[in-house]
Write a protein that holds these residues in place. Sequence first.
Motif, PDB file in Angstrom:
ATOM      1  N   TYR A 208      -6.425   3.370 -38.600  1.00  0.00           N
ATOM      2  CA  TYR A 208      -6.988   2.081 -38.952  1.00  0.00           C
ATOM      3  C   TYR A 208      -7.612   1.404 -37.734  1.00  0.00           C
ATOM      4  O   TYR A 208      -8.641   0.744 -37.820  1.00  0.00           O
ATOM      5  N   LYS A 209      -6.980   1.576 -36.555  1.00  0.00           N
ATOM      6  CA  LYS A 209      -7.542   1.008 -35.330  1.00  0.00           C
ATOM      7  C   LYS A 209      -8.919   1.606 -35.034  1.00  0.00           C
ATOM      8  O   LYS A 209      -9.842   0.906 -34.637  1.00  0.00           O
ATOM      9  N   ALA A 216     -16.501  -2.641 -35.863  1.00  0.00           N
ATOM     10  CA  ALA A 216     -17.039  -3.557 -34.851  1.00  0.00           C
ATOM     11  C   ALA A 216     -18.338  -3.016 -34.275  1.00  0.00           C
ATOM     12  O   ALA A 216     -19.293  -3.763 -34.029  1.00  0.00           O
ATOM     13  N   ALA A 217     -18.381  -1.692 -34.083  1.00  0.00           N
ATOM     14  CA  ALA A 217     -19.602  -1.078 -33.549  1.00  0.00           C
ATOM     15  C   ALA A 217     -20.753  -1.210 -34.534  1.00  0.00           C
ATOM     16  O   ALA A 217     -21.892  -1.520 -34.152  1.00  0.00           O
ATOM     17  N   PHE A 225     -15.305  -4.917 -30.313  1.00  0.00           N
ATOM     18  CA  PHE A 225     -15.188  -3.499 -29.943  1.00  0.00           C
ATOM     19  C   PHE A 225     -14.401  -3.366 -28.645  1.00  0.00           C
ATOM     20  O   PHE A 225     -13.474  -2.546 -28.539  1.00  0.00           O
ATOM     21  N   SER A 226     -14.740  -4.168 -27.643  1.00  0.00           N
ATOM     22  CA  SER A 226     -14.074  -4.086 -26.346  1.00  0.00           C
ATOM     23  C   SER A 226     -12.599  -4.460 -26.453  1.00  0.00           C
ATOM     24  O   SER A 226     -11.739  -3.843 -25.824  1.00  0.00           O
ATOM     25  N   GLU A 227     -12.304  -5.469 -27.270  1.00  0.00           N
ATOM     26  CA  GLU A 227     -10.913  -5.908 -27.431  1.00  0.00           C
ATOM     27  C   GLU A 227     -10.063  -4.812 -28.084  1.00  0.00           C
ATOM     28  O   GLU A 227      -8.943  -4.522 -27.645  1.00  0.00           O
ATOM     29  N   LEU A 232      -6.203  -0.190 -27.659  1.00  0.00           N
ATOM     30  CA  LEU A 232      -5.869   1.225 -27.793  1.00  0.00           C
ATOM     31  C   LEU A 232      -5.438   1.815 -26.453  1.00  0.00           C
ATOM     32  O   LEU A 232      -4.472   2.581 -26.385  1.00  0.00           O
ATOM     33  N   MET A 233      -6.150   1.451 -25.400  1.00  0.00           N
ATOM     34  CA  MET A 233      -5.821   1.975 -24.071  1.00  0.00           C
ATOM     35  C   MET A 233      -4.466   1.432 -23.598  1.00  0.00           C
ATOM     36  O   MET A 233      -3.667   2.163 -23.006  1.00  0.00           O
TER      37      MET A 233
END
Length: 327
Positions: A208-209, A216-217, A225-227, A232-233
């Motif tokens: 889902y993430k 977002a993309a 997208f960045s958030e 994820l990281m």
Amino acid sequence: MKFVQLANHLRETLAPIYLIEGEEAYFRDHAVESIRTACALTNPALNDERCEGEGLKGEGLAKLVRSLQTLPFFDRRRLVRVYEFYPAEREWETYFKAYAAAPNPAAVFLIVNSGKKAGAADLRRKQGVTVVDCSRESEETLARWLFGVARRKGLAMDADAAALMVRYCAQDAARLKSETEKLALLLGQGARVSRAHVEEYVARDVEYKIYELTQAASRKNFSAFSEILHDLMQKGMDEYAVLAALVSHYRTLAEVSGMQGTDAQIAKALGVKPYAVQKNRETAARLGRERVLQFYTRLYELACGARSGGYTKSGAVVAAVAKILFG
């Protein structure tokens, strides 16, 4: 009947033969336990027989029928359950048709299958067989079911919170139950679960993430997208894993954009969930097949380049972001 209707059914009756079938393992297991409870066995060691259907042939099938015809010992019921049982049409006609027409009134026969099998008899259509459908439910049905799960844990739940939780857990009933139990521990008895609680405490399925990331993309929302990428990281995915997830996602988009059939048929062919196929088809239609193929090709090149040393892994992720958002 659907799994969610089983509880009401068991309040009124107990059928002699059940086929519990569907890909949702939690529903299958819970259906078995509900029927076991309804049998009210006091001597399960004597009256609860379990066997595996794989490899049951000839004498094994005859023995299974004899077990069904056996009277219970010191109990009102005898439970016989067989897992992954796919008899051929001839085997059903030879060994079980007569029993299904006049079953032992003191026995309950459970056939528990994860799905159908080519060449097997269609047990759903057999006389005397009560079907409990344990296939993956729709978001709406799961949200209604989740209200009941929450209520039994002493929680109230807002409608938008339930809908979001179903999406976060990718329609996985077992995860929905475990996440509800976690919310009950965190919030306490009598609490009301809001959308904010779900966003803060419920772990989002990686699938889902990635879906959120690509949505977002597709909206060209660099901030969102960045958030999501940062989240994820932070949750343990390294650059290689992020690239692999993006490549996998766009490969699936490319595949579903060129495939014919229902969501369930495509899900079975690709080995993914019908829910994922539904959402991926929507995304692929919005982006267009040509653009999806371009994204997949470029992301695959970047992932291979990062693995072979042609790019640093950070550089490959930056290039992937540039392609998805600005390519």
